[in-house]
Scaffold this motif. Structure first.
Motif, PDB file in Angstrom:
ATOM      1  N   GLN A 164     -41.699  20.919  -3.272  1.00  0.00           N
ATOM      2  CA  GLN A 164     -41.347  20.995  -4.689  1.00  0.00           C
ATOM      3  C   GLN A 164     -41.027  22.427  -5.126  1.00  0.00           C
ATOM      4  O   GLN A 164     -40.053  22.658  -5.840  1.00  0.00           O
ATOM      5  N   VAL A 165     -41.834  23.392  -4.693  1.00  0.00           N
ATOM      6  CA  VAL A 165     -41.551  24.769  -5.118  1.00  0.00           C
ATOM      7  C   VAL A 165     -40.349  25.340  -4.364  1.00  0.00           C
ATOM      8  O   VAL A 165     -39.641  26.209  -4.892  1.00  0.00           O
ATOM      9  N   GLU A 166     -40.095  24.851  -3.165  1.00  0.00           N
ATOM     10  CA  GLU A 166     -38.873  25.261  -2.481  1.00  0.00           C
ATOM     11  C   GLU A 166     -37.646  24.742  -3.218  1.00  0.00           C
ATOM     12  O   GLU A 166     -36.633  25.448  -3.345  1.00  0.00           O
ATOM     13  N   GLU A 167     -37.728  23.529  -3.735  1.00  0.00           N
ATOM     14  CA  GLU A 167     -36.628  22.987  -4.526  1.00  0.00           C
ATOM     15  C   GLU A 167     -36.462  23.765  -5.834  1.00  0.00           C
ATOM     16  O   GLU A 167     -35.330  24.032  -6.266  1.00  0.00           O
ATOM     17  N   ALA A 168     -37.579  24.151  -6.450  1.00  0.00           N
ATOM     18  CA  ALA A 168     -37.503  24.962  -7.665  1.00  0.00           C
ATOM     19  C   ALA A 168     -36.813  26.291  -7.378  1.00  0.00           C
ATOM     20  O   ALA A 168     -35.970  26.746  -8.168  1.00  0.00           O
TER      21      ALA A 168
ATOM     22  N   GLY B 278     -35.348  25.704 -17.609  1.00  0.00           N
ATOM     23  CA  GLY B 278     -34.278  24.780 -17.274  1.00  0.00           C
ATOM     24  C   GLY B 278     -34.587  23.832 -16.135  1.00  0.00           C
ATOM     25  O   GLY B 278     -33.778  22.950 -15.824  1.00  0.00           O
ATOM     26  N   LEU B 279     -35.755  23.988 -15.503  1.00  0.00           N
ATOM     27  CA  LEU B 279     -36.116  23.129 -14.378  1.00  0.00           C
ATOM     28  C   LEU B 279     -36.553  21.744 -14.857  1.00  0.00           C
ATOM     29  O   LEU B 279     -37.043  21.599 -15.980  1.00  0.00           O
ATOM     30  N   PRO B 280     -36.419  20.717 -14.016  1.00  0.00           N
ATOM     31  CA  PRO B 280     -37.028  19.422 -14.330  1.00  0.00           C
ATOM     32  C   PRO B 280     -38.523  19.598 -14.596  1.00  0.00           C
ATOM     33  O   PRO B 280     -39.163  20.498 -14.034  1.00  0.00           O
ATOM     34  N   ALA B 281     -39.090  18.748 -15.436  1.00  0.00           N
ATOM     35  CA  ALA B 281     -40.452  18.944 -15.943  1.00  0.00           C
ATOM     36  C   ALA B 281     -41.476  19.142 -14.836  1.00  0.00           C
ATOM     37  O   ALA B 281     -42.321  20.042 -14.905  1.00  0.00           O
ATOM     38  N   LEU B 282     -41.427  18.303 -13.792  1.00  0.00           N
ATOM     39  CA  LEU B 282     -42.420  18.413 -12.731  1.00  0.00           C
ATOM     40  C   LEU B 282     -42.265  19.717 -11.974  1.00  0.00           C
ATOM     41  O   LEU B 282     -43.254  20.417 -11.711  1.00  0.00           O
ATOM     42  N   LEU B 283     -41.040  20.070 -11.629  1.00  0.00           N
ATOM     43  CA  LEU B 283     -40.818  21.314 -10.892  1.00  0.00           C
ATOM     44  C   LEU B 283     -41.164  22.526 -11.759  1.00  0.00           C
ATOM     45  O   LEU B 283     -41.629  23.548 -11.243  1.00  0.00           O
ATOM     46  N   GLN B 284     -40.967  22.419 -13.064  1.00  0.00           N
ATOM     47  CA  GLN B 284     -41.335  23.516 -13.958  1.00  0.00           C
ATOM     48  C   GLN B 284     -42.838  23.769 -13.908  1.00  0.00           C
ATOM     49  O   GLN B 284     -43.294  24.914 -13.844  1.00  0.00           O
ATOM     50  N   LYS B 285     -43.632  22.698 -13.908  1.00  0.00           N
ATOM     51  CA  LYS B 285     -45.088  22.849 -13.807  1.00  0.00           C
ATOM     52  C   LYS B 285     -45.483  23.503 -12.486  1.00  0.00           C
ATOM     53  O   LYS B 285     -46.297  24.429 -12.460  1.00  0.00           O
ATOM     54  N   ARG B 286     -44.895  23.015 -11.404  1.00  0.00           N
ATOM     55  CA  ARG B 286     -45.260  23.556 -10.098  1.00  0.00           C
ATOM     56  C   ARG B 286     -44.897  25.043 -10.010  1.00  0.00           C
ATOM     57  O   ARG B 286     -45.685  25.873  -9.546  1.00  0.00           O
ATOM     58  N   ALA B 287     -43.694  25.381 -10.455  1.00  0.00           N
ATOM     59  CA  ALA B 287     -43.250  26.769 -10.389  1.00  0.00           C
ATOM     60  C   ALA B 287     -44.052  27.656 -11.327  1.00  0.00           C
ATOM     61  O   ALA B 287     -44.337  28.815 -11.001  1.00  0.00           O
ATOM     62  N   ARG B 288     -44.432  27.134 -12.490  1.00  0.00           N
ATOM     63  CA  ARG B 288     -45.210  27.929 -13.436  1.00  0.00           C
ATOM     64  C   ARG B 288     -46.532  28.361 -12.830  1.00  0.00           C
ATOM     65  O   ARG B 288     -46.997  29.485 -13.053  1.00  0.00           O
ATOM     66  N   HIS B 289     -47.137  27.478 -12.046  1.00  0.00           N
ATOM     67  CA  HIS B 289     -48.380  27.895 -11.394  1.00  0.00           C
ATOM     68  C   HIS B 289     -48.142  29.077 -10.475  1.00  0.00           C
ATOM     69  O   HIS B 289     -48.876  30.065 -10.516  1.00  0.00           O
TER      70      HIS B 289
END
Length: 343
Positions: A211-215, A235-246
């Motif tokens: 998921q974070v690689e896709e982000a 601008g990321l999809p909601a799930l990927l935004q959460k993962r990347a935010r961490h």
């Protein structure tokens, strides 16, 4: 009590050990080029080896009282891939007897990395391999990727190979630059096993990495290490935004914690746990309950899950000299069955 001698009837030709590790800050950032802040723990795994002049490896675990026989060149099952991966990548083509013993708890404290590093150290001694401590750690990572099936970062093996118990080890996992960092004054580290088992290869670990690689791909950056403003993630999809935010916020917490006092460092640990629980979603309800009890204790500056998650251990920063008492208080409330006891 068993030993190499009692199991195999002779002395080993080489023996080496390596410690587990606990990570104070910087969780799930090492496979995105981020910063981590682990320290070694006193518990270690020891691996002893000797040639057996046969076409198979005989692997004995003293802790589980299990013996596995694996033909040379094959991977095997159970705990065998951690060993046979090291043997294969080190060019071993003859049968070895391998004896494993140790006291690193499984679940969040890098027992697998300690096993790999100890095995590789023993092989380095046995075969006089030209393998420095960094190269040895990276070989352990390759074992995880190619033989175990866990796409881990470099932190666990680097910490087991290079860290000590007296300081934290700041590692830039992109450049592999590292330096010792003192613990906050007036504090000591407390580690508690939640009692919740987890298995990385069968969990969401590899999924989180994907998921974070896709982000990163969508953001057109090499790794999330290159992002410092969480607003960039909008601008990321909601799930990927959460993962990347961490990942982005966790990198910032590691750097913010350098040189901070115990109270401020503890607050960063608390924030790290909330991010792992809510954005990365790698915690567990029982782990959350244990962390909450620790965070509420007057002698604890901060607490969080540690390791890949989905169960395992928690780490806390306690007032110097108060860790044992705090642990006793918290475990009384947490309960012997691994669940919080409601008053």
């Amino acid at each position: 009590m068993s030993s190499f001698e009692t199991v195999f009837g002779r002395a080993p030709e080489a023996s080496a050990s390596a410690p587990g590790r606990v990570n104070l800050l910087g969780e799930h950032t090492d496979y995105q080029g981020g910063f981590v802040l682990p320290t070694a723990i006193p518990q270690r795994i020891t691996v002893s080896v000797g040639r057996n002049r046969s076409g198979e490896h005989v692997l004995h675990s003293a802790n589980s009282r299990t013996t596995l026989r694996v033909p040379v060149g094959e991977v095997g099952s159970e705990f065998a891939p951690y060993i046979t991966g090291c043997l294969t990548l080190s060019g071993v083509t003859e049968g070895l007897d391998v004896f494993i013993q140790g006291n690193v708890p499984s679940g969040g404290l890098s027992s697998s990395a300690a096993l790999e590093v100890a095995t590789l150290r023993a092989l380095r001694d046995l075969y006089a391999l030209e393998l420095d401590d960094v190269a040895l750690a990276l070989r352990g990572v390759k074992v995880e990727h190619e033989f175990v099936g866990v796409k881990c970062g470099v932190m666990d093996q680097m910490a087991s190979s290079l860290a000590d118990t007296t300081t934290m080890l700041l590692i830039d996992t992109r450049s592999l630059e590292r330096r010792a960092v003192p613990f906050p004054a007036g504090a000591e580290v407390l580690v508690i096993d939640s009692g919740v088992p987890r298995r990385l290869a069968e969990s969401g670990y590899n999924e989180r990495r994907a998921q974070v690689e896709e982000a990163s791909r969508l953001l057109d950056v090499k790794e999330l290490r290159d992002v410092t403003d969480v607003g960039t993630l909008d601008g990321l999809p909601a799930l990927l935004q959460k993962r990347a935010r961490h990942v982005v916020s966790e990198n910032a917490r590691v750097l913010a914690g350098l040189g901070e006092d115990a109270a401020a460092f503890g607050q960063l640990m608390n924030a790290s746990h909330a991010s792992l629980r809510d954005d990365y979603e790698v915690s567990h309800p029982q782990v959350d309950a244990l962390v909450a009890l620790l965070q509420a204790h007057p002698d604890i500056f901060g607490a969080r899950m540690t390791g890949a998650g989905f169960g395992g251990a928690v780490v806390a920063l306690a007032r110097a000299g108060r860790a044992a008492g705090a642990a006793q208080d918290v475990l009384t409330q947490y309960g012997p069955d691994g669940r919080r006891v409601v008053p």
